[in-house]
Scaffold this active site. Structure first.
Site, PDB file in Angstrom:
ATOM      1  N   ASP A  20     119.085  -4.940  43.578  1.00 27.58           N
ATOM      2  CA  ASP A  20     119.772  -4.138  42.091  1.00 27.58           C
ATOM      3  C   ASP A  20     119.697  -5.102  40.814  1.00 27.58           C
ATOM      4  O   ASP A  20     120.522  -5.951  40.542  1.00 27.58           O
ATOM      5  CB  ASP A  20     121.303  -3.865  42.430  1.00 27.58           C
ATOM      6  N   LYS A  82     117.448  -5.846  30.616  1.00 27.74           N
ATOM      7  CA  LYS A  82     116.643  -4.719  31.083  1.00 27.74           C
ATOM      8  C   LYS A  82     116.604  -3.735  30.139  1.00 27.74           C
ATOM      9  O   LYS A  82     115.763  -2.817  30.314  1.00 27.74           O
ATOM     10  CB  LYS A  82     117.824  -4.182  32.089  1.00 27.74           C
ATOM     11  N   GLU A 181     117.949   4.016  41.365  1.00 25.17           N
ATOM     12  CA  GLU A 181     119.290   3.605  41.600  1.00 25.17           C
ATOM     13  C   GLU A 181     120.136   4.886  42.251  1.00 25.17           C
ATOM     14  O   GLU A 181     120.978   4.546  43.417  1.00 25.17           O
ATOM     15  CB  GLU A 181     119.926   3.209  40.231  1.00 25.17           C
ATOM     16  N   ASP A 203     127.302   6.988  37.415  1.00 25.90           N
ATOM     17  CA  ASP A 203     126.971   5.697  37.398  1.00 25.90           C
ATOM     18  C   ASP A 203     127.342   5.048  36.103  1.00 25.90           C
ATOM     19  O   ASP A 203     126.647   5.222  35.042  1.00 25.90           O
ATOM     20  CB  ASP A 203     125.514   5.518  37.777  1.00 25.90           C
TER      21      ASP A 203
END
Ligand code: ADP
Ligand code: MG
Length: 621
Positions: A20, A82, A181, A203
């Site tokens: 992850d 990211k 994800e 999330d």
């Protein structure tokens, strides 16, 4: 047996890890003992903060160390890389505002950071994180994994996914799959076992919020819609607390209130307080600044935190509503709700989501680990294991039958759950063949001679018919005690025979290991041998067909074709008889034979067509 051990080490496939690669935190998980397990080296946490600190001497600090240094000196730190992966300057103008380094557009129009005159790509920085994650995994596994499944947000476009792949390559990792994800989280909860259903994955991470609606159909996930806010996450919850603190502290801080280091310290204290409040009804925030003669402490209740973050959480529900609308669904259509991201540990978040969807959400696994765990499930599947591994008992070696030419047809594959059953169809090889011997073998090698024979039995009384016409169903039934029952039945006549053998208990673990190691060590040779065996069988079939038909049309075949064919037949016969022809040779001989039979085939086709036209049925021929 040192050599054997060496062999095993060199040939056993390395584990494939699931990673992850998060905006705030990254971590890895791997399949161990039948389930996904987070990689957690002794004395270290599993999580590698996705943070960088650039030392003046050019050294780059990564993870916790970087995070600590950033607290003192935020001006040389970088977070949330990211966000910049595979993006152009214009895409991320807003995010760049908080980056203390100059950014420019590099090759392909993507962002590069300028640190002390050196250009750094987000892919490079992410590769540092991946390297750290892999290092930690190596500590635990004893080998350095070199293949991975890496997760990305469902909304990542191709360029962002490619940037993620590039980061992995820079870290010396082969990416077996880029996995969404939300899909990973669903896999971690085994939702792929559902025949069908709709899953909402909520999330809330450190700096981003995503909600995805997935559709499951026979274990396959499809993203129906995604929504969210790329600037809403745990950091904002921290900021909400910081704001409360600043409101109270402002008079005492004066100008110092805008000092980056002080703000950073307040932020970290707020985060600690928030995390504590997920567990306890009360927690403290404090700020110590001797130069300001400040030693400030403040107790927050859960209710206070909830009041401060309520507007933020409300926004996440708007996104949930949008995602549902985009998928043309309502809350009533949602079968499962999955919580992902460290911030869903806040009890108020969970309560809010469950109220919105009107059902209990999956939160049994750690929400900040669940994506990595799911990536490990996918990694395990791609590494060749099966999902059924989750059922505890599996066959350690494949079970199959010897086929014509000495090859093995696997019927129950290695790692299949026990009990298990499978049926394979076989047929006769020769015309008027009335019986056959079934050799039951166990092992991973491609040739029966290299596997262990568990027993043989005969099926007799097959009515005479042309080769390939018989329909023989061979059923393997492996019961929970490892007893294997094999039944062969010729379907047209109903003749049947069976045998019972006990494969599992005869093999010790060591022998299983040896056989596995053997099959890895011999994979290439086996592959070749298997191919040779198959090619020989194919040539045998061609030879028999040629023999059966050639005499009838010999006179019509031109001389050159006839000579070619005879030569090719002789070569094929010699190769079939040969002890160890190479795969390449055998392939060549087979191809030559096939080519040489073409004129014969054309002639036969021609004749069939003519006969058909003159009123004869093709099947009469
Ligand atoms: P990302 O996916 O963005 O990399 P994570 O899922 O690891 O991030 O979430 C990180 C966030 O979770 C941080 O804001 C952190 O403060 C928050 N967090 C972690 N543990 C808790 C907790 N027990 N209670 C509340 N928030 C938490
Ligand atoms: Mg995440």
């Amino acid at each position: 047996m040192a050599f054997l051990e060496l062999d095993v080490l060199n040939n056993a496939p390395k584990p494939v890890i699931g990673i992850d690669l998060g905006t705030t935190n990254s971590l890895a998980a791997v399949w161990v003992d039948g389930r996904p397990t987070v990689v957690r080296p002794d004395g270290m946490g599993a999580i590698v903060p996705s943070a960088f600190y650039f030392e003046k001497d050019g050294q780059v600090l990564v993870g916790h160390e970087a995070r600590r240094r950033a607290m003192m000196d935020p001006g040389r730190a970088l977070f949330s890389v990211k966000r910049f992966m595979g993006r152009g300057l214009a895409d991320v103008a807003g995010d760049l505002a908080s980056v203390p380094f100059e950014a420019r557009e590099g090759e392909g129009g993507v962002v590069r950071f300028l640190v002390d005159g050196k250009e750094l790509a987000p892919e490079q920085l992410s590769s540092f994180i991946l390297r750290r994650v892999v290092e930690q995994a190596s500590l635990v596994l004893g080998v350095r994994p070199d293949r991975a499944v890496i997760t990305v947000p469902a909304y990542f476009d191709d360029t962002q996914r490619q940037a993620t792949r590039d980061a992995a390559r820079l870290a010396g990792l082969e990416v077996l799959r880029i996995l969404n994800e939300p899909t990973a989280a669903s896999l971690a909860y085994g939702l792929d076992r559902r025949k069908q259903g709709k899953v909402a994955v909520y999330d809330l991470g450190g700096g981003t919020f995503d909600v995805s609606i997935l559709d499951i159909e026979d274990g396959v996930f499809r993203v129906l819609s995604t929504s969210g806010d790329t600037h809403l996450g745990g950091d904002d919850l921290d900021r909400a607390l910081v704001q409360v603190a600043l409101d109270e502290l402002a008079p005492r801080l004066g100008d110092a209130a805008s000092e980056p280091a002080l703000l950073q310290a307040l932020r970290l204290s707020a985060e600690r307080c928030k995390i504590e409040l997920s567990r306890a009804p009360q927690a403290e925030m404090h700020l110590v600044a001797p130069e300001l003669d400040l030693d400030w402490r403040r107790t927050f209740s859960r209710a206070e935190l909830e009041a401060a973050i309520a507007p933020l959480l409300e926004r996440t529900l708007d996104a949930c509503q949008r995602a549902l609308a985009d998928a043309s669904l309502t809350v009533a259509d949602v079968d499962e709700v999955v919580l992902v991201g460290g911030s869903t540990r806040v009890p108020a978040v969970r309560a809010l989501v469950e109220r919105f969807f009107g059902r209990t959400a999956h939160a049994e696994l750690d929400p900040d680990e669940v994506v990595a765990l799911g990536a490990a499930v996918q990694a395990h599947i791609l590494a060749g294991g099966t999902r059924e591994f989750l059922l505890l008992d599996v066959t350690p070696l494949s079970l199959g039958l010897e086929t014509m030419g000495g090859a093995v047809a696997k019927v129950i594959h290695r790692n299949s759950p026990v009990p298990s059953q499978a049926t394979e169809g076989f047929t006769t090889y020769a015309d008027n063949q009335t019986g056959l011997v079934l050799n039951i073998v166990q092992g991973e090698r491609e040739l029966a001679a290299d596997c262990r024979s568990l027993g043989r039995f005969e099926l007799k009384g097959i009515p005479p018919m042309p080769a390939g016409m018989a329909r023989i169903a061979v059923r393997f039934q492996l019961d929970a005690d490892g007893i294997l029952n094999v039944t062969a039945k010729e379907e047209t006549s109903g003749v049947a025979a069976s045998i019972t053998v006990q494969p599992m208990h005869a093999l010790g673990d060591e022998e299983v290991e040896r056989m596995l190691a053997d099959s890895y060590a011999n994979a290439q040779a086996d592959f070749d041998n298997r191919r040779i065996a198959d090619l020989k069988v194919e040539m045998g079939t061609m030879l028999r067909a040629t023999k059966a038909h050639l005499d009838g049309v010999r006179a019509d075949l031109d001389r050159e074709s006839l000579l070619d064919l005879e030569e090719a037949c002789a070569a094929a016969q010699a190769t079939i008889a040969a002890e160890r022809p190479t795969a390449a040779e055998t392939q060549k001989v087979r191809d030559t034979l096939e080519r040489a039979t073409l004129p014969l085939a054309a002639l036969l086709m021609d004749r069939v067509a003519k006969e058909a036209l003159s009123g004869k049925r093709v099947s009469d021929l």
